[in-house]
Scaffold this active site. Structure first.
Site, PDB file in Angstrom:
ATOM      1  N   ASP A  85     -73.066 -93.523 -36.997  1.00 41.46           N
ATOM      2  CA  ASP A  85     -73.542 -94.900 -36.845  1.00 41.46           C
ATOM      3  C   ASP A  85     -72.392 -95.902 -36.934  1.00 41.46           C
ATOM      4  OD1 ASP A  85     -75.386 -96.895 -36.470  1.00 41.46           O
ATOM      5  OD2 ASP A  85     -76.093 -96.921 -38.542  1.00 41.46           O
TER       6      ASP A  85
ATOM      7  N   GLU B  48     -85.569 -93.309 -29.710  1.00 39.53           N
ATOM      8  CA  GLU B  48     -85.633 -94.784 -29.750  1.00 39.53           C
ATOM      9  C   GLU B  48     -84.467 -95.429 -28.984  1.00 39.53           C
ATOM     10  OE1 GLU B  48     -85.957 -92.822 -32.514  1.00 39.53           O
ATOM     11  OE2 GLU B  48     -88.129 -93.044 -32.751  1.00 39.53           O
ATOM     12  N   ASN B  49     -83.351 -94.706 -28.860  1.00 36.31           N
ATOM     13  CA  ASN B  49     -82.194 -95.265 -28.140  1.00 36.31           C
ATOM     14  C   ASN B  49     -82.491 -95.544 -26.663  1.00 36.31           C
ATOM     15  OD1 ASN B  49     -79.654 -93.368 -29.996  1.00 36.31           O
ATOM     16  ND2 ASN B  49     -80.439 -95.427 -30.358  1.00 36.31           N
TER      17      ASN B  49
ATOM     18  N   ARG C 183     -82.658 -99.207 -25.646  1.00 31.15           N
ATOM     19  CA  ARG C 183     -81.489-100.109 -25.614  1.00 31.15           C
ATOM     20  C   ARG C 183     -81.322-100.691 -24.209  1.00 31.15           C
ATOM     21  NH1 ARG C 183     -76.782 -98.086 -29.707  1.00 31.15           N
ATOM     22  NH2 ARG C 183     -78.165 -97.982 -31.488  1.00 31.15           N
TER      23      ARG C 183
ATOM     24  N   ARG D  79     -80.403 -94.982 -44.312  1.00 28.50           N
ATOM     25  CA  ARG D  79     -81.709 -94.606 -43.758  1.00 28.50           C
ATOM     26  C   ARG D  79     -81.600 -93.238 -43.108  1.00 28.50           C
ATOM     27  NH1 ARG D  79     -81.305 -99.848 -41.926  1.00 28.50           N
ATOM     28  NH2 ARG D  79     -80.342 -99.197 -39.975  1.00 28.50           N
TER      29      ARG D  79
HETATM   30  C1  FPP Z   1     -74.598 -95.114 -33.079  1.00 30.53           C
HETATM   31  O1  FPP Z   1     -73.884 -96.323 -33.138  1.00 30.53           O
HETATM   32  C2  FPP Z   1     -74.078 -94.213 -32.068  1.00 30.53           C
HETATM   33  C3  FPP Z   1     -74.739 -93.767 -30.952  1.00 30.53           C
HETATM   34  C4  FPP Z   1     -76.104 -94.197 -30.627  1.00 30.53           C
HETATM   35  C5  FPP Z   1     -74.103 -92.904 -29.954  1.00 30.53           C
HETATM   36  C6  FPP Z   1     -73.163 -91.840 -30.452  1.00 30.53           C
HETATM   37  C7  FPP Z   1     -72.366 -91.354 -29.313  1.00 30.53           C
HETATM   38  C8  FPP Z   1     -71.068 -91.034 -29.337  1.00 30.53           C
HETATM   39  C9  FPP Z   1     -70.223 -91.071 -30.549  1.00 30.53           C
HETATM   40  C10 FPP Z   1     -70.420 -90.671 -28.034  1.00 30.53           C
HETATM   41  C11 FPP Z   1     -70.042 -89.276 -27.809  1.00 30.53           C
HETATM   42  C12 FPP Z   1     -70.838 -88.263 -28.510  1.00 30.53           C
HETATM   43  C13 FPP Z   1     -70.914 -86.931 -28.226  1.00 30.53           C
HETATM   44  C14 FPP Z   1     -71.590 -86.061 -29.199  1.00 30.53           C
HETATM   45  C15 FPP Z   1     -70.413 -86.288 -27.013  1.00 30.53           C
HETATM   46  P1  FPP Z   1     -74.650 -97.682 -32.823  1.00 30.53           P
HETATM   47  O2  FPP Z   1     -74.509 -97.960 -31.370  1.00 30.53           O
HETATM   48  O3  FPP Z   1     -76.061 -97.585 -33.302  1.00 30.53           O
HETATM   49  O4  FPP Z   1     -73.815 -98.695 -33.669  1.00 30.53           O
HETATM   50  P2  FPP Z   1     -74.372-100.025 -34.391  1.00 30.53           P
HETATM   51  O5  FPP Z   1     -75.316 -99.572 -35.453  1.00 30.53           O
HETATM   52  O6  FPP Z   1     -73.130-100.624 -34.950  1.00 30.53           O
HETATM   53  O7  FPP Z   1     -75.027-100.873 -33.349  1.00 30.53           O
END
Ligand code: FPP
Length: 247
Positions: free
Chosen positions: A21, A68-69, A72, A195
């Protein structure tokens, strides 16, 4: 002393699950678009996977994209899907070099065909590796997983293959997405949020939870080692008393 040397190799968690995260906030703090954070998250994934293999963690499960993503902004979703395809493609060599088998859980049929194809190619290519298993949770949510398991069991009852009385915790767990992988002993979440966010709700029942303020793009193997060290300091009682645990 190096943090790695403080880890007791005989008491490692077999399975570590991570909620990666903070990509978006990390990027925003630098005046960049959220996607910049996701791109920089790839280096963290690579280093964490290598670190897990280095100390002998058998299973690593990363929450890469939740059900849920999908809600976005369209542009972020498509950029993330493209990043996943490219990363899986590029990093297959890292997985091969480290003897890591790739696995995926989630409602994978929701993924764009290109992503689906790349994922299956990488899973086939790495299927013979046995140092460690990297599971990517993609289009995954624990409520989806538990509902699917309930549906499968209800079908079996309807077909007369099992009786409702046959359903116990073991049978239920066999219908979840990781039937052959032990439950994670340790869950790590980055970015300071505390969480579970619909992640592995069944499997985390007795896991130790570890929260760090580090944003995912800055997470490295030493952070994993610190989390494992902290885990080893905890007393896992599984509902028993401390006294009962003394051998
Ligand atoms: C959460 O940060 C992260 C994600 C929803 C995506 C994770 C993906 C990667 C690290 C890219 C590559 C991964 C793999 C396994 C190939 P957020 O966007 O929710 O951050 P925020 O809470 O600061 O908004």
């Amino acid at each position: 002393m190096n943090i790695k040397d403080t880890i007791d190799k005989s008491r490692l968690p077999q399975h570590v699950a991570i909620i990666m995260d903070g990509n978006g906030r990390w990027a925003k703090e630098r005046g960049k678009l959220r996607v910049f954070g996701h791109k920089n998250g790839v280096a963290a994934v690579r280093d964490t996977v290598e670190g897990a293999v280095e100390i002998g963690i058998k299973y690593l499960t990363l929450y890469a994209f939740s059900t849920e993503n999908w809600n976005r902004p369209k542009l972020e979703v498509s950029a993330l899907m493209e990043l996943l395809v490219n990363t899986i493609n590029k990093e297959t060599k890292t997985l091969m070099d480290n003897g890591v088998k790739l696995n995926a859980i989630g409602d994978l049929k929701q993924l764009p065909p290109k992503c689906h194809k790349q994922l299956h190619e990488a899973m086939n290519k790495t299927a013979g590796n046995s140092n460690s298993t990297l599971t990517l949770a993609l289009s995954y949510s624990a409520r989806w997983e538990i509902t699917e398991a309930a549906r499968q069991l209800a079908n079996q009852v309807q077909l007369g293959l099992i009786n409702p009385g046959d359903i116990d915790e073991n049978l239920f767990a066999q219908h979840l997405t990781m039937p052959d992988i032990p439950d994670p002993e340790l869950l790590i979440r980055t970015s300071g949020e505390q969480r579970i966010s619909n992640y592995l709700l069944w499997q985390l029942a007795y896991s130790e939870l570890y929260f760090t303020d580090k944003m995912w793009p800055e997470f490295r193997r030493n952070d994993l080692f610190e989390a494992v060290y902290a885990y080893q300091k905890r007393e896992r009682r599984f509902g028993r008393t401390s006294e009962q645990l003394v051998p």
